[in-house]
Design a protein around this motif. Structure first.
Motif, PDB file in Angstrom:
ATOM      1  N   ILE A 178     -93.086 -16.706  67.324  1.00  0.00           N
ATOM      2  CA  ILE A 178     -92.705 -15.755  68.411  1.00  0.00           C
ATOM      3  C   ILE A 178     -91.434 -16.053  69.041  1.00  0.00           C
ATOM      4  N   VAL A 179     -90.537 -17.025  68.507  1.00  0.00           N
ATOM      5  CA  VAL A 179     -89.409 -17.308  69.085  1.00  0.00           C
ATOM      6  C   VAL A 179     -88.436 -16.180  68.646  1.00  0.00           C
ATOM      7  N   SER A 180     -87.239 -15.773  69.263  1.00  0.00           N
ATOM      8  CA  SER A 180     -86.368 -14.726  69.139  1.00  0.00           C
ATOM      9  C   SER A 180     -85.415 -15.046  67.921  1.00  0.00           C
ATOM     10  N   GLU A 181     -84.760 -14.057  67.153  1.00  0.00           N
ATOM     11  CA  GLU A 181     -83.878 -14.495  66.137  1.00  0.00           C
ATOM     12  C   GLU A 181     -82.949 -15.578  66.415  1.00  0.00           C
ATOM     13  N   LYS A 182     -82.463 -15.508  67.565  1.00  0.00           N
ATOM     14  CA  LYS A 182     -81.377 -16.613  67.724  1.00  0.00           C
ATOM     15  C   LYS A 182     -82.046 -17.744  68.865  1.00  0.00           C
ATOM     16  N   GLY A 183     -83.329 -17.930  69.081  1.00  0.00           N
ATOM     17  CA  GLY A 183     -83.800 -18.446  69.961  1.00  0.00           C
ATOM     18  C   GLY A 183     -83.754 -20.406  69.795  1.00  0.00           C
ATOM     19  N   ASN A 184     -84.237 -20.884  70.753  1.00  0.00           N
ATOM     20  CA  ASN A 184     -84.483 -22.120  70.585  1.00  0.00           C
ATOM     21  C   ASN A 184     -85.993 -22.824  70.905  1.00  0.00           C
ATOM     22  N   ILE A 185     -86.300 -23.854  70.460  1.00  0.00           N
ATOM     23  CA  ILE A 185     -87.819 -24.248  70.558  1.00  0.00           C
ATOM     24  C   ILE A 185     -87.551 -25.802  70.948  1.00  0.00           C
ATOM     25  N   THR A 186     -88.259 -26.257  71.851  1.00  0.00           N
ATOM     26  CA  THR A 186     -88.078 -27.975  72.221  1.00  0.00           C
ATOM     27  C   THR A 186     -89.490 -28.170  72.050  1.00  0.00           C
ATOM     28  N   PHE A 187     -89.795 -29.073  71.442  1.00  0.00           N
ATOM     29  CA  PHE A 187     -91.129 -29.747  71.363  1.00  0.00           C
ATOM     30  C   PHE A 187     -91.068 -31.528  71.627  1.00  0.00           C
ATOM     31  N   ILE A 188     -91.959 -31.983  72.350  1.00  0.00           N
ATOM     32  CA  ILE A 188     -92.118 -33.452  72.292  1.00  0.00           C
ATOM     33  C   ILE A 188     -93.550 -33.775  71.416  1.00  0.00           C
ATOM     34  N   THR A 189     -93.441 -34.586  70.488  1.00  0.00           N
ATOM     35  CA  THR A 189     -94.182 -34.942  69.688  1.00  0.00           C
ATOM     36  C   THR A 189     -94.238 -36.408  69.096  1.00  0.00           C
ATOM     37  N   SER A 190     -95.156 -36.767  68.428  1.00  0.00           N
ATOM     38  CA  SER A 190     -94.943 -38.074  67.641  1.00  0.00           C
ATOM     39  C   SER A 190     -94.165 -37.819  66.509  1.00  0.00           C
ATOM     40  N   SER A 191     -93.542 -38.838  66.248  1.00  0.00           N
ATOM     41  CA  SER A 191     -92.311 -39.236  65.255  1.00  0.00           C
ATOM     42  C   SER A 191     -92.621 -39.137  63.820  1.00  0.00           C
ATOM     43  N   TYR A 192     -93.958 -39.467  63.697  1.00  0.00           N
ATOM     44  CA  TYR A 192     -94.617 -39.971  62.297  1.00  0.00           C
ATOM     45  C   TYR A 192     -94.400 -38.628  61.550  1.00  0.00           C
ATOM     46  N   TRP A 193     -94.647 -37.470  62.025  1.00  0.00           N
ATOM     47  CA  TRP A 193     -94.578 -36.067  61.087  1.00  0.00           C
ATOM     48  C   TRP A 193     -93.492 -36.127  60.123  1.00  0.00           C
ATOM     49  N   LEU A 194     -92.083 -36.592  60.536  1.00  0.00           N
ATOM     50  CA  LEU A 194     -91.123 -36.633  59.297  1.00  0.00           C
ATOM     51  C   LEU A 194     -91.422 -37.150  58.208  1.00  0.00           C
ATOM     52  N   ASN A 195     -92.205 -38.148  58.094  1.00  0.00           N
ATOM     53  CA  ASN A 195     -92.646 -38.553  56.561  1.00  0.00           C
ATOM     54  C   ASN A 195     -94.216 -38.531  56.208  1.00  0.00           C
ATOM     55  N   ALA A 196     -94.917 -37.614  57.130  1.00  0.00           N
ATOM     56  CA  ALA A 196     -96.159 -37.580  56.774  1.00  0.00           C
ATOM     57  C   ALA A 196     -96.316 -36.462  55.575  1.00  0.00           C
ATOM     58  N   GLU A 197     -97.479 -36.784  54.817  1.00  0.00           N
ATOM     59  CA  GLU A 197     -97.841 -36.173  53.651  1.00  0.00           C
ATOM     60  C   GLU A 197     -98.475 -34.636  54.157  1.00  0.00           C
ATOM     61  N   GLY A 198     -99.081 -34.533  55.207  1.00  0.00           N
ATOM     62  CA  GLY A 198     -99.762 -33.563  55.731  1.00  0.00           C
ATOM     63  C   GLY A 198     -98.723 -32.414  56.375  1.00  0.00           C
ATOM     64  N   ALA A 199     -97.312 -32.994  56.472  1.00  0.00           N
ATOM     65  CA  ALA A 199     -96.379 -32.047  57.334  1.00  0.00           C
ATOM     66  C   ALA A 199     -95.363 -31.364  56.345  1.00  0.00           C
ATOM     67  N   LYS A 200     -95.716 -31.334  55.037  1.00  0.00           N
ATOM     68  CA  LYS A 200     -94.903 -30.706  53.909  1.00  0.00           C
ATOM     69  C   LYS A 200     -94.802 -29.295  54.217  1.00  0.00           C
ATOM     70  N   LYS A 201     -95.673 -28.570  54.307  1.00  0.00           N
ATOM     71  CA  LYS A 201     -95.712 -27.021  54.818  1.00  0.00           C
ATOM     72  C   LYS A 201     -94.636 -26.750  56.178  1.00  0.00           C
ATOM     73  N   LEU A 202     -95.007 -27.654  57.288  1.00  0.00           N
ATOM     74  CA  LEU A 202     -94.350 -27.493  58.322  1.00  0.00           C
ATOM     75  C   LEU A 202     -92.842 -27.815  58.070  1.00  0.00           C
ATOM     76  N   ILE A 203     -92.364 -29.007  57.275  1.00  0.00           N
ATOM     77  CA  ILE A 203     -90.998 -29.145  57.169  1.00  0.00           C
ATOM     78  C   ILE A 203     -90.386 -28.302  56.237  1.00  0.00           C
ATOM     79  N   TYR A 204     -90.962 -27.748  55.132  1.00  0.00           N
ATOM     80  CA  TYR A 204     -90.407 -26.534  54.314  1.00  0.00           C
ATOM     81  C   TYR A 204     -90.101 -25.607  54.986  1.00  0.00           C
ATOM     82  N   ARG A 205     -90.870 -25.290  56.091  1.00  0.00           N
ATOM     83  CA  ARG A 205     -90.795 -23.945  56.786  1.00  0.00           C
ATOM     84  C   ARG A 205     -89.508 -24.236  57.781  1.00  0.00           C
TER      85      ARG A 205
END
Length: 283
Positions: free
Chosen positions: A216-243
């Motif tokens: 739902i973000v616009s074509e040149k929009g920005n997204i800011t999320f506060i999250t855990s940092s473990y997702w960067l190396n998580a096996e279950g985040a492959k689809k998210l990281i790829y996207r």
């Protein structure tokens, strides 16, 4: 966030410095929206917005009634959306959507009790019209009563709820949950269009929220999320990281580390700012 937008606008145009309460109403009606599944969070958000307007009212003048924020900050499940398949005639009915959005805009400034009752009645008549094609979309729309104090929308549609197809800036603080011990929470989302496309084993629940934000973000929009940092190396985040690599670029990252950001929430956290504008390098 409201105060920040006010400061930016006042720097761009000094005339608003003496019209702060009116400026805040304009922002709340056109530029700042919120959604949360927690009813208490929404009520607190509305209260803070009203108080922010009151403190800038000129007591020497006639104080105008506060705006109705029923369609500005709403209680809804953002991970369930209306079906947008072409055969779903209800969703393609522009007249239906436009009529509801028009009533929402009128309701924002409605001050007299009789006027509000009239607009509420019109809105509910359209929402529950017996002539609507009976399908999953119509069932969801009919189940949503924005004027009931305990109402929680079972779905979220940014155009129908907030009158916008996309947003330029999206801020999110999603819940962190693993599927292993929260299967009942995951189940309805896994069956939804969002889940069917992006579910992955060993994923965290908050990944769904970032996927939705990307939708739902616009074509040149920005997204800011506060999250855990473990997702960067998580096996279950492959689809998210790829996207993210395919559609976005990192604007900035704040590594909070071991600092306790939320009470009794362990782990390392980070704030990520993504730009929908794709650059050659992701980072």
């Amino acid at each position: 966030m409201l105060q920040l937008i006010v400061k930016v606008i006042c720097r761009l145009d000094y005339k608003y410095e003496n019209q702060l309460s009116e400026l805040k109403k304009i922002i709340l009606s056109k530029a700042l929206f919120g959604v949360d599944i927690n009813r208490t969070a929404i009520e607190i958000c509305r209260l803070r917005a009203w108080l922010s307007i009151i403190v800038d009212e000129d007591i020497k003048k006639n104080i105008e009634p506060l705006p109705n924020l029923d369609f500005t900050f709403i209680c809804a499940n953002t991970l369930i959306s209306l079906d947008e398949k072409p055969q779903m005639d209800l969703y393609d009915d522009r007249e239906l959507k436009n009529n509801l959005i028009k009533l929402q805009n009128e309701y924002f400034y409605a001050s007299h009790k009789s006027t509000k009752k009239k607009l509420q009645r019109k809105y509910n008549e359209i929402r529950t019209d017996s002539n609507m094609l009976e399908n999953e979309n119509s069932k969801l729309i009919k189940s949503y009563d924005p004027f009931h104090i305990q109402s929680v929308s079972k779905f979220y549609d940014c155009e129908l709820h907030h009158g916008h197809k996309n947003f330029d800036i999206i801020l999110g603080n999603p819940p962190y949950l693993k599927e292993r011990n929260n299967s009942e929470i995951f189940k309805p989302i896994n069956k939804s269009p969002l889940g069917k496309k992006y579910h992955q084993a060993k994923m965290d629940f908050w990944y769904y929220f970032l996927h939705f934000a990307l939708n739902i973000v616009s074509e040149k929009g920005n997204i800011t999320f506060i999250t855990s940092s473990y997702w960067l190396n998580a096996e279950g985040a492959k689809k998210l990281i790829y996207r993210l690599k395919e559609e976005c670029s990192f604007l900035s990252v704040v590594n909070i580390g071991d600092l306790e950001v939320f009470h009794k929430v362990a782990g390392r956290h980070m704030i990520s700012v993504f730009s929908k504008t794709k650059k050659e390098a992701f980072l």
